[in-house]
Design a protein around this motif. Structure first.
Motif, PDB file in Angstrom:
ATOM      1  N   HIS A  57      -5.004   7.455  -5.640  1.00  0.00           N
ATOM      2  CA  HIS A  57      -4.142   6.997  -4.549  1.00  0.00           C
ATOM      3  C   HIS A  57      -4.684   5.694  -3.965  1.00  0.00           C
ATOM      4  CE1 HIS A  57      -2.936  11.123  -5.084  1.00  0.00           C
ATOM      5  NE2 HIS A  57      -1.889  10.935  -4.298  1.00  0.00           N
ATOM      6  N   LEU A  58      -5.987   5.619  -3.792  1.00  0.00           N
ATOM      7  CA  LEU A  58      -6.587   4.384  -3.285  1.00  0.00           C
ATOM      8  C   LEU A  58      -6.372   3.227  -4.260  1.00  0.00           C
ATOM      9  CD1 LEU A  58      -9.949   5.679  -1.797  1.00  0.00           C
ATOM     10  CD2 LEU A  58      -7.931   4.868  -0.569  1.00  0.00           C
ATOM     11  N   LEU A  59      -6.526   3.503  -5.531  1.00  0.00           N
ATOM     12  CA  LEU A  59      -6.293   2.483  -6.544  1.00  0.00           C
ATOM     13  C   LEU A  59      -4.830   2.021  -6.527  1.00  0.00           C
ATOM     14  CD1 LEU A  59      -7.524   0.902  -8.941  1.00  0.00           C
ATOM     15  CD2 LEU A  59      -6.794   2.783 -10.404  1.00  0.00           C
ATOM     16  N   GLY A  60      -3.914   2.975  -6.441  1.00  0.00           N
ATOM     17  CA  GLY A  60      -2.495   2.635  -6.370  1.00  0.00           C
ATOM     18  C   GLY A  60      -2.157   1.819  -5.134  1.00  0.00           C
ATOM     19  N   ALA A  79       0.835  -1.200   0.000  1.00  0.00           N
ATOM     20  CA  ALA A  79       0.000   0.000   0.000  1.00  0.00           C
ATOM     21  C   ALA A  79       0.871   1.252   0.000  1.00  0.00           C
ATOM     22  CB  ALA A  79      -0.930  -0.005   1.210  1.00  0.00           C
ATOM     23  N   LEU A  80       1.929   1.241   0.783  1.00  0.00           N
ATOM     24  CA  LEU A  80       2.838   2.395   0.796  1.00  0.00           C
ATOM     25  C   LEU A  80       3.559   2.543  -0.543  1.00  0.00           C
ATOM     26  CD1 LEU A  80       4.324   2.150   4.383  1.00  0.00           C
ATOM     27  CD2 LEU A  80       2.749   3.881   3.500  1.00  0.00           C
ATOM     28  N   LEU A  81       3.895   1.429  -1.170  1.00  0.00           N
ATOM     29  CA  LEU A  81       4.523   1.484  -2.493  1.00  0.00           C
ATOM     30  C   LEU A  81       3.578   2.110  -3.514  1.00  0.00           C
ATOM     31  CD1 LEU A  81       6.900   0.580  -4.370  1.00  0.00           C
ATOM     32  CD2 LEU A  81       5.589  -1.509  -4.746  1.00  0.00           C
ATOM     33  N   GLY A  82       2.324   1.696  -3.492  1.00  0.00           N
ATOM     34  CA  GLY A  82       1.344   2.263  -4.420  1.00  0.00           C
ATOM     35  C   GLY A  82       1.093   3.736  -4.166  1.00  0.00           C
ATOM     36  N   ARG A 134       4.953  15.481 -12.501  1.00  0.00           N
ATOM     37  CA  ARG A 134       4.146  16.274 -13.421  1.00  0.00           C
ATOM     38  C   ARG A 134       3.788  17.651 -12.847  1.00  0.00           C
ATOM     39  NH1 ARG A 134      -0.746  12.660 -14.707  1.00  0.00           N
ATOM     40  NH2 ARG A 134      -0.459  12.078 -12.552  1.00  0.00           N
ATOM     41  N   LYS A 135       4.364  17.970 -11.669  1.00  0.00           N
ATOM     42  CA  LYS A 135       4.139  19.256 -10.982  1.00  0.00           C
ATOM     43  C   LYS A 135       2.656  19.523 -10.733  1.00  0.00           C
ATOM     44  CE  LYS A 135       8.341  21.160 -12.816  1.00  0.00           C
ATOM     45  NZ  LYS A 135       9.302  21.660 -11.931  1.00  0.00           N
ATOM     46  N   LEU A 136       1.974  18.459 -10.299  1.00  0.00           N
ATOM     47  CA  LEU A 136       0.565  18.550  -9.934  1.00  0.00           C
ATOM     48  C   LEU A 136       0.468  18.500  -8.412  1.00  0.00           C
ATOM     49  CD1 LEU A 136      -0.871  15.964 -12.491  1.00  0.00           C
ATOM     50  CD2 LEU A 136      -1.034  18.454 -12.625  1.00  0.00           C
ATOM     51  N   PRO A 137      -0.655  18.911  -7.846  1.00  0.00           N
ATOM     52  CA  PRO A 137      -0.830  18.741  -6.391  1.00  0.00           C
ATOM     53  C   PRO A 137      -0.735  17.257  -6.028  1.00  0.00           C
ATOM     54  CG  PRO A 137      -2.535  20.167  -7.286  1.00  0.00           C
ATOM     55  CD  PRO A 137      -1.776  19.618  -8.457  1.00  0.00           C
ATOM     56  N   TYR A 138      -0.107  16.978  -4.886  1.00  0.00           N
ATOM     57  CA  TYR A 138       0.115  15.586  -4.494  1.00  0.00           C
ATOM     58  C   TYR A 138      -1.183  14.792  -4.429  1.00  0.00           C
ATOM     59  CZ  TYR A 138       4.917  16.669  -3.247  1.00  0.00           C
ATOM     60  OH  TYR A 138       6.225  17.045  -3.279  1.00  0.00           O
ATOM     61  N   MET A 139      -2.225  15.365  -3.866  1.00  0.00           N
ATOM     62  CA  MET A 139      -3.487  14.653  -3.682  1.00  0.00           C
ATOM     63  C   MET A 139      -4.523  15.127  -4.713  1.00  0.00           C
ATOM     64  SD  MET A 139      -2.798  12.551  -1.333  1.00  0.00           S
ATOM     65  CE  MET A 139      -4.138  11.952  -0.347  1.00  0.00           C
ATOM     66  N   ARG A 140      -4.147  15.184  -5.958  1.00  0.00           N
ATOM     67  CA  ARG A 140      -5.005  15.713  -7.011  1.00  0.00           C
ATOM     68  C   ARG A 140      -6.297  14.911  -7.151  1.00  0.00           C
ATOM     69  NH1 ARG A 140      -4.046  15.382 -13.260  1.00  0.00           N
ATOM     70  NH2 ARG A 140      -5.646  16.807 -13.991  1.00  0.00           N
ATOM     71  N   HIS A 141      -6.179  13.606  -7.340  1.00  0.00           N
ATOM     72  CA  HIS A 141      -7.336  12.711  -7.420  1.00  0.00           C
ATOM     73  C   HIS A 141      -7.158  11.636  -6.346  1.00  0.00           C
ATOM     74  CE1 HIS A 141      -7.559  13.891 -11.895  1.00  0.00           C
ATOM     75  NE2 HIS A 141      -8.489  14.566 -11.240  1.00  0.00           N
ATOM     76  N   PRO A 142      -7.811  11.771  -5.217  1.00  0.00           N
ATOM     77  CA  PRO A 142      -7.609  10.800  -4.126  1.00  0.00           C
ATOM     78  C   PRO A 142      -7.958   9.363  -4.513  1.00  0.00           C
ATOM     79  CG  PRO A 142      -8.781  12.733  -3.327  1.00  0.00           C
ATOM     80  CD  PRO A 142      -8.689  12.862  -4.812  1.00  0.00           C
ATOM     81  N   TYR A 163       4.630  10.316  -6.304  1.00  0.00           N
ATOM     82  CA  TYR A 163       5.816  10.626  -7.106  1.00  0.00           C
ATOM     83  C   TYR A 163       5.420  10.998  -8.528  1.00  0.00           C
ATOM     84  CZ  TYR A 163      10.472  10.122  -9.128  1.00  0.00           C
ATOM     85  OH  TYR A 163      11.649  10.339  -9.788  1.00  0.00           O
ATOM     86  N   SER A 164       4.439  10.280  -9.065  1.00  0.00           N
ATOM     87  CA  SER A 164       3.954  10.590 -10.407  1.00  0.00           C
ATOM     88  C   SER A 164       3.378  12.002 -10.462  1.00  0.00           C
ATOM     89  CB  SER A 164       2.892   9.569 -10.815  1.00  0.00           C
ATOM     90  OG  SER A 164       2.277   9.939 -12.016  1.00  0.00           O
ATOM     91  N   ASN A 165       2.602  12.366  -9.453  1.00  0.00           N
ATOM     92  CA  ASN A 165       2.043  13.718  -9.415  1.00  0.00           C
ATOM     93  C   ASN A 165       3.147  14.766  -9.239  1.00  0.00           C
ATOM     94  OD1 ASN A 165      -0.507  12.786  -9.795  1.00  0.00           O
ATOM     95  ND2 ASN A 165      -1.182  13.048  -7.689  1.00  0.00           N
ATOM     96  N   ALA A 166       4.153  14.449  -8.444  1.00  0.00           N
ATOM     97  CA  ALA A 166       5.238  15.406  -8.223  1.00  0.00           C
ATOM     98  C   ALA A 166       6.034  15.636  -9.510  1.00  0.00           C
ATOM     99  CB  ALA A 166       6.152  14.906  -7.116  1.00  0.00           C
TER     100      ALA A 166
END
Length: 82
Positions: A35-38, A10-13, A24-32, A19-22
């Motif tokens: 994150h759950l899917l990951g 879960a931590l890896l996902g 692309r210079k997007l907000p970390y929690m852009r689509h929560p 990291y992917s959002n970072a």
């Protein structure tokens, strides 16, 4: 072990998604939900990896046991024929 593997996955996902959002210079929690899917996919991946490793270890033990038996037949089986 299963609980720790699930948490690591879960931590890896979660880390991968953040990291992917970072990158692309997007907000970390852009689509929560991403994150759950990951986290879910990471947990499944690591649990399957642990199961695969356990099965691989069992297969290796069987192969080593067969090789040991073959070597014993090869070398100790001939001693009585001389």
């Amino acid at each position: 072990m299963a609980w720790s593997a699930t948490m690591i996955g879960a931590l890896l996902g979660l880390g991968t998604q953040m990291y992917s959002n970072a990158l692309r210079k997007l907000p970390y929690m852009r689509h929560p939900w991403e994150h759950l899917l990951g986290m879910g996919l990471g947990a499944v991946f690591v649990n399957q990896l642990v199961k695969w490793d356990a099965q691989l270890q069992q297969d290796l033990d069987k192969m080593l046991e067969k090789a040991k038996a073959a070597n014993e037949r090869r070398y100790f089986g001939r001693c009585g024929h001389n």
